[in-house]
Motif scaffolding. Structure first.
Motif, PDB file in Angstrom:
ATOM      1  N   SER A   3      -0.233  -0.228  79.435  1.00  0.00           N
ATOM      2  CA  SER A   3      -1.062  -1.185  79.120  1.00  0.00           C
ATOM      3  C   SER A   3      -0.124  -2.459  79.018  1.00  0.00           C
ATOM      4  O   SER A   3       0.961  -2.455  78.661  1.00  0.00           O
ATOM      5  CB  SER A   3      -1.841  -1.010  77.967  1.00  0.00           C
ATOM      6  N   LYS A   4      -0.666  -3.668  79.215  1.00  0.00           N
ATOM      7  CA  LYS A   4      -0.152  -4.831  78.341  1.00  0.00           C
ATOM      8  C   LYS A   4      -0.715  -4.969  77.096  1.00  0.00           C
ATOM      9  O   LYS A   4      -1.794  -4.705  76.915  1.00  0.00           O
ATOM     10  CB  LYS A   4      -0.318  -6.065  79.400  1.00  0.00           C
ATOM     11  N   TYR A   5       0.247  -5.665  76.197  1.00  0.00           N
ATOM     12  CA  TYR A   5      -0.179  -5.745  74.839  1.00  0.00           C
ATOM     13  C   TYR A   5      -0.128  -7.122  74.187  1.00  0.00           C
ATOM     14  O   TYR A   5       0.952  -7.837  74.646  1.00  0.00           O
ATOM     15  CB  TYR A   5       0.421  -5.059  73.760  1.00  0.00           C
ATOM     16  N   TYR A   6      -1.117  -7.487  73.315  1.00  0.00           N
ATOM     17  CA  TYR A   6      -0.962  -8.740  72.628  1.00  0.00           C
ATOM     18  C   TYR A   6      -0.471  -8.395  71.254  1.00  0.00           C
ATOM     19  O   TYR A   6      -1.291  -7.397  70.943  1.00  0.00           O
ATOM     20  CB  TYR A   6      -2.138  -9.513  72.621  1.00  0.00           C
ATOM     21  N   ILE A   7       0.595  -8.925  70.695  1.00  0.00           N
ATOM     22  CA  ILE A   7       0.923  -8.555  69.304  1.00  0.00           C
ATOM     23  C   ILE A   7       1.096  -9.808  68.463  1.00  0.00           C
ATOM     24  O   ILE A   7       1.651 -10.718  69.091  1.00  0.00           O
ATOM     25  CB  ILE A   7       2.387  -7.981  69.362  1.00  0.00           C
ATOM     26  N   ARG A   8       0.409  -9.979  67.317  1.00  0.00           N
ATOM     27  CA  ARG A   8       0.625 -10.835  66.462  1.00  0.00           C
ATOM     28  C   ARG A   8       1.114 -10.812  65.086  1.00  0.00           C
ATOM     29  O   ARG A   8       0.938  -9.682  64.391  1.00  0.00           O
ATOM     30  CB  ARG A   8      -0.819 -11.699  66.205  1.00  0.00           C
ATOM     31  N   ALA A   9       2.347 -11.266  64.680  1.00  0.00           N
ATOM     32  CA  ALA A   9       2.868 -10.894  63.714  1.00  0.00           C
ATOM     33  C   ALA A   9       3.094 -12.280  62.589  1.00  0.00           C
ATOM     34  O   ALA A   9       2.902 -13.297  63.212  1.00  0.00           O
ATOM     35  CB  ALA A   9       4.266 -10.372  63.844  1.00  0.00           C
ATOM     36  N   THR A  10       3.362 -12.154  61.310  1.00  0.00           N
ATOM     37  CA  THR A  10       3.876 -13.409  60.469  1.00  0.00           C
ATOM     38  C   THR A  10       5.355 -12.956  60.295  1.00  0.00           C
ATOM     39  O   THR A  10       5.730 -11.668  59.745  1.00  0.00           O
ATOM     40  CB  THR A  10       2.969 -13.470  59.387  1.00  0.00           C
ATOM     41  N   VAL A  11       6.225 -13.910  60.560  1.00  0.00           N
ATOM     42  CA  VAL A  11       7.521 -13.717  60.475  1.00  0.00           C
ATOM     43  C   VAL A  11       8.198 -14.638  59.491  1.00  0.00           C
ATOM     44  O   VAL A  11       7.577 -15.856  59.459  1.00  0.00           O
ATOM     45  CB  VAL A  11       8.452 -13.430  61.741  1.00  0.00           C
ATOM     46  N   GLN A  12       9.413 -14.748  58.976  1.00  0.00           N
ATOM     47  CA  GLN A  12      10.018 -15.692  58.552  1.00  0.00           C
ATOM     48  C   GLN A  12      10.583 -16.866  59.278  1.00  0.00           C
ATOM     49  O   GLN A  12      10.972 -16.615  60.333  1.00  0.00           O
ATOM     50  CB  GLN A  12      11.084 -15.161  57.424  1.00  0.00           C
ATOM     51  N   ASP A  13      10.605 -18.039  58.798  1.00  0.00           N
ATOM     52  CA  ASP A  13      10.932 -19.172  59.562  1.00  0.00           C
ATOM     53  C   ASP A  13      12.484 -19.512  59.255  1.00  0.00           C
ATOM     54  O   ASP A  13      12.766 -20.386  58.377  1.00  0.00           O
ATOM     55  CB  ASP A  13       9.957 -20.482  59.288  1.00  0.00           C
ATOM     56  N   ARG A  14      13.386 -18.750  59.988  1.00  0.00           N
ATOM     57  CA  ARG A  14      14.777 -19.247  59.860  1.00  0.00           C
ATOM     58  C   ARG A  14      15.515 -18.729  61.238  1.00  0.00           C
ATOM     59  O   ARG A  14      14.832 -17.961  62.018  1.00  0.00           O
ATOM     60  CB  ARG A  14      15.367 -18.161  58.635  1.00  0.00           C
ATOM     61  N   PRO A  15      16.580 -19.155  61.450  1.00  0.00           N
ATOM     62  CA  PRO A  15      17.289 -18.935  62.606  1.00  0.00           C
ATOM     63  C   PRO A  15      17.531 -17.557  62.966  1.00  0.00           C
ATOM     64  O   PRO A  15      17.722 -16.846  61.803  1.00  0.00           O
ATOM     65  CB  PRO A  15      18.401 -19.880  62.470  1.00  0.00           C
ATOM     66  N   GLY A  16      17.347 -16.986  63.998  1.00  0.00           N
ATOM     67  CA  GLY A  16      17.914 -15.663  64.550  1.00  0.00           C
ATOM     68  C   GLY A  16      16.800 -14.705  64.297  1.00  0.00           C
ATOM     69  O   GLY A  16      17.051 -13.790  65.049  1.00  0.00           O
ATOM     70  N   VAL A  17      15.406 -15.161  63.884  1.00  0.00           N
ATOM     71  CA  VAL A  17      14.578 -14.203  63.838  1.00  0.00           C
ATOM     72  C   VAL A  17      13.900 -13.721  65.010  1.00  0.00           C
ATOM     73  O   VAL A  17      13.825 -12.602  65.403  1.00  0.00           O
ATOM     74  CB  VAL A  17      13.297 -14.665  62.660  1.00  0.00           C
ATOM     75  N   LEU A  18      13.692 -14.612  66.117  1.00  0.00           N
ATOM     76  CA  LEU A  18      13.363 -14.288  67.334  1.00  0.00           C
ATOM     77  C   LEU A  18      14.164 -13.532  67.959  1.00  0.00           C
ATOM     78  O   LEU A  18      13.876 -12.370  68.635  1.00  0.00           O
ATOM     79  CB  LEU A  18      13.070 -15.918  68.145  1.00  0.00           C
ATOM     80  N   GLY A  19      15.468 -13.509  67.954  1.00  0.00           N
ATOM     81  CA  GLY A  19      16.482 -12.676  68.298  1.00  0.00           C
ATOM     82  C   GLY A  19      16.234 -11.076  67.788  1.00  0.00           C
ATOM     83  O   GLY A  19      16.314 -10.287  68.661  1.00  0.00           O
ATOM     84  N   GLU A  20      16.471 -11.216  66.803  1.00  0.00           N
ATOM     85  CA  GLU A  20      16.058  -9.655  66.043  1.00  0.00           C
ATOM     86  C   GLU A  20      14.853  -9.297  66.804  1.00  0.00           C
ATOM     87  O   GLU A  20      14.772  -7.736  67.093  1.00  0.00           O
ATOM     88  CB  GLU A  20      15.843  -9.935  64.398  1.00  0.00           C
ATOM     89  N   VAL A  21      13.702  -9.936  66.704  1.00  0.00           N
ATOM     90  CA  VAL A  21      12.441  -9.289  67.146  1.00  0.00           C
ATOM     91  C   VAL A  21      12.519  -8.779  68.453  1.00  0.00           C
ATOM     92  O   VAL A  21      12.350  -7.706  69.037  1.00  0.00           O
ATOM     93  CB  VAL A  21      11.239 -10.109  67.033  1.00  0.00           C
ATOM     94  N   SER A  22      13.192  -9.758  69.446  1.00  0.00           N
ATOM     95  CA  SER A  22      13.608  -9.372  70.815  1.00  0.00           C
ATOM     96  C   SER A  22      14.337  -8.132  71.071  1.00  0.00           C
ATOM     97  O   SER A  22      14.005  -7.497  71.941  1.00  0.00           O
ATOM     98  CB  SER A  22      14.132 -10.536  71.732  1.00  0.00           C
ATOM     99  N   ALA A  23      15.298  -8.175  69.956  1.00  0.00           N
ATOM    100  CA  ALA A  23      16.328  -7.131  70.297  1.00  0.00           C
ATOM    101  C   ALA A  23      15.507  -5.983  69.923  1.00  0.00           C
ATOM    102  O   ALA A  23      15.834  -4.670  70.661  1.00  0.00           O
ATOM    103  CB  ALA A  23      17.442  -7.161  69.236  1.00  0.00           C
TER     104      ALA A  23
END
Lengths: 432, 432
Positions: free
Chosen positions: B348-368
């Motif tokens: 399937s395709k998925y929609y995922i909603r999360a609450t994350v900290q607002d600091r540099p690098g978070v998106l990178g960690e999640v993507s990894a």
């Protein structure tokens, strides 16, 4: 495994679909029906024409008598179309106690009565699911699933070509002429598109559906008909601003025992299930006094969808009638004798778009005319034109009124000096 | 006029609907079927309970044997619900060659096999149109109209309560708890709404539909199930921004001979016909290899819509079987033996909603993390919160991937310091 032999009359688009389905889904059909369906003969006009399907030698014939005189052939499947010789072949086949499946809407809408009567006299089944709305099992639904209902109203999107055109106009802001050309290029519209875009095709189909839903004979020429050629992108935009969309609807209502039958472009609420019927899809929406609202949606044309309906009709005969001495025809026609209402008495709400002069008092003059005919307004929009400062677009939406009153009002309106032209009149259906 | 005697087991909501339809639409039923249907006996638990319908003296009984031993009663209509004694009564009735109509989804989903087998052994018809999707003739469509098809996919909105709640959330921006309360006040949801909102009711219905569509036994406990309690107004807003809506779908697919069976909230395109199924309406959308896309829409519950389906089942028996020595059961179950796919392998395709900290690098960690499990992203939305400046909402939409990969990725994600919480996961269906 029990076996039943059938014959196909015609091997065009639908005939090929039937052939391919019987082959491709043979295992499903055998397991689910308990029968092997064998195509014993295929009638064609020209035996040498290439057909795109491989039919074994000896099956194809140009002589209908080979089918008629073969008592082992129990079911005749008419997928040749047109009035003659389809009519003659079916009548003769019934005389020989062969059961009939047909996809022929034109013949049914114009000569249906003769065929139903013959089937009844001969005690054979006469199935025609594929004649309306292709693969959608709407005939079976009306004839069987809804037997416990008084059907009150029926609304159909039954012409794929016009629905394709209106969808493109709505979703991609196309203009009628451009989209028609595209439809022709894509094979959705014919070189002469009259039958589709002027609503004749939908008129035939409505006559068949209404005769079943209301159990009465329908004279197809009494079905009011209006095509989609006057719908413009401007009307589409106004519809959107009202939270509505425009569809070519085939409408049948039982109003106190009288039938209202009409085919015309209709504005419907964008949240109604019929509003999301896009592209060349068909749908039929029914209100029954027990079941409430019911809608059927699917492919209205095409070799395989139409073939699917033909095959279902074949199997329904195989299952219920082949082994039985006194087959039961489930189709009962002409049970009631209902009158068709004069379109002048039909009640509706109306969207009216006119171009009027931009000067004081015009709105008052226009209002006075509608007032004279007791047509009251739900809303009025006046929009000045940028290019021509002396003219404004006037859009009126009426409350419920009769066709006669609106037409008289428009007639008088068109004679006012202040009115440049009446651009369009579109009926509104809110399904309440 | 030929006559057939039937008995009703139960005179609750559906029983009253059947009684009222047989009375109110008696003329239609007689003319269309050629039979007068007479209710000869009605079984109730308490003879003195007021019932809201007038049933003549001598018809109502508390003794099932009065029905069982009356050979003039040809059809037993079970509308009492529950497992016992409904099961016992139907089995005994079949032993006496009585034909059966039932509306009992729970019994069919759990003990259907025993009942189908018994009907087959005894050579009686066993009809259960009313057990799924109320007045919508979906069982007949699958069993008869679609016999010429391999059904590939089936998508149902089969629970009215949850569809009502999701409709109010979508159209009126309601919050789940408020709308549930409203649904309870309006009688659309029960005091204990678990069976509906947690998807159990839909799970039963999917088991019945899938067993017919794919001709195989279904162990209901193997149908993956997830309710709608975690859907929030925030998810509704995101869905809208993607041009989608959220529906509780019951999904069945034949993937190379294995069955995918699941019930869960699903994002679907707002232009899809299922998207305009609002309020307590039901709909079933089917893809067949011949017919293409097909949808049936209508009332999934209520005395008259459900009664309409029961009456159709009665009439189908009357038409095809009452006068016939060897009645033909059209329902063929367990024709194939198909495996149910482990939900971990579902794609399937998925929609995922999360609450994350607002600091540099978070998106990178999640993507990894997603990268580690080969889950690739279709789109990413990050939105700062006004109230809490240290947190941001992160919404991800994946490309096609497996349930297993997404779950593993979410598991690892939830362990990251940067991730405050994973708010929701909603599957996306684009019907391609």
């Amino acid at each position: 495994m029990k076996k039943v032999k059938i014959a196909l009359l015609g091997l065009g688009n639908v005939g090929r679909g039937v052939w391919n389905i019987l082959k491709e889904n043979e295992e499903e059909i055998m397991k689910r029906s308990g029968f092997k369906v064998e195509v014993a003969k295929v009638l064609v006009r020209d035996i040498n024409k290439p057909r795109g399907v491989e039919v074994p030698d000896g099956i194809v014939t140009t002589d209908f008598n080979e089918i008629l005189n073969d008592d082992s052939i129990k079911i005749v499947v008419e997928v040749m179309g047109g009035i003659e010789p389809a009519r003659e072949y079916m009548l003769k086949s019934m005389s020989r106690k062969k059961q009939i499946v047909t996809a022929n809407k034109m013949l049914l809408a114009t000569n249906g009565d003769e065929l139903y009567k013959k089937a009844d006299e001969e005690g054979v089944m006469f199935n025609y699911e594929a004649s309306v709305a292709g693969g959608i099992p709407i005939i079976q639904a009306i004839n069987e699933s809804l037997t416990g209902n008084k059907i009150k109203e029926l609304y159909g999107i039954v012409n794929g070509t016009t629905n394709f055109i209106l969808s493109k106009m709505e979703l991609e802001n196309g203009k009628f002429d451009d989209v028609l050309k595209l439809a022709q290029e894509m094979g959705y519209a014919e070189a002469d598109p009259t039958s589709d875009i002027e609503g004749y095709d939908a008129q035939y189909k409505l006559a068949i559906l209404a005769s079943l839903a209301f159990g009465t004979k329908i004279d197809v020429s009494k079905v009011y008909r209006e095509g989609i050629t006057k719908i413009t992108d401007v009307d589409m935009e106004y519809a959107k601003s009202f939270g509505m969309v425009i569809k070519l609807l085939a409408i049948a209502k039982d109003v106190d025992g009288q039938l209202e039958l009409r085919v015309h472009p209709t504005m419907i609420p964008e949240t109604h299930p019929l509003a999301n019927v896009y592209d060349s899809f068909n749908a039929v929406f029914i209100k029954g006094n027990a079941v409430g609202d019911l809608m059927f949606y699917g492919r209205g044309a095409g070799d395989l969808p139409t073939g699917s309906a033909v095959v279902a009709d074949i199997i329904s005969i195989v299952r219920t009638n082949i082994d039985v001495d006194n087959p039961i025809s489930v189709v009962k026609n002409n049970l009631w004798n209902k009158e068709i209402m004069d379109v002048a008495n039909v009640e509706s709400k109306y969207y009216i778009r006119a171009t009027v002069q931009d000067r004081p008092g015009v709105l008052g003059e226009v209002s006075a005319v509608f007032g004279n005919y007791e047509v009251s307004m739900h809303s009025v929009i006046q929009k000045g034109e940028i290019k021509n400062k002396s003219k404004v677009a006037l859009v009126l939406v009426t409350h419920m009124t009769t066709e006669e009153k609106v037409r008289k009002a428009l007639d008088e309106l068109s004679k006012l000096n202040a009115v440049e032209s009446i651009e369009n009149l579109i009926r509104i259906e809110e399904f309440e």
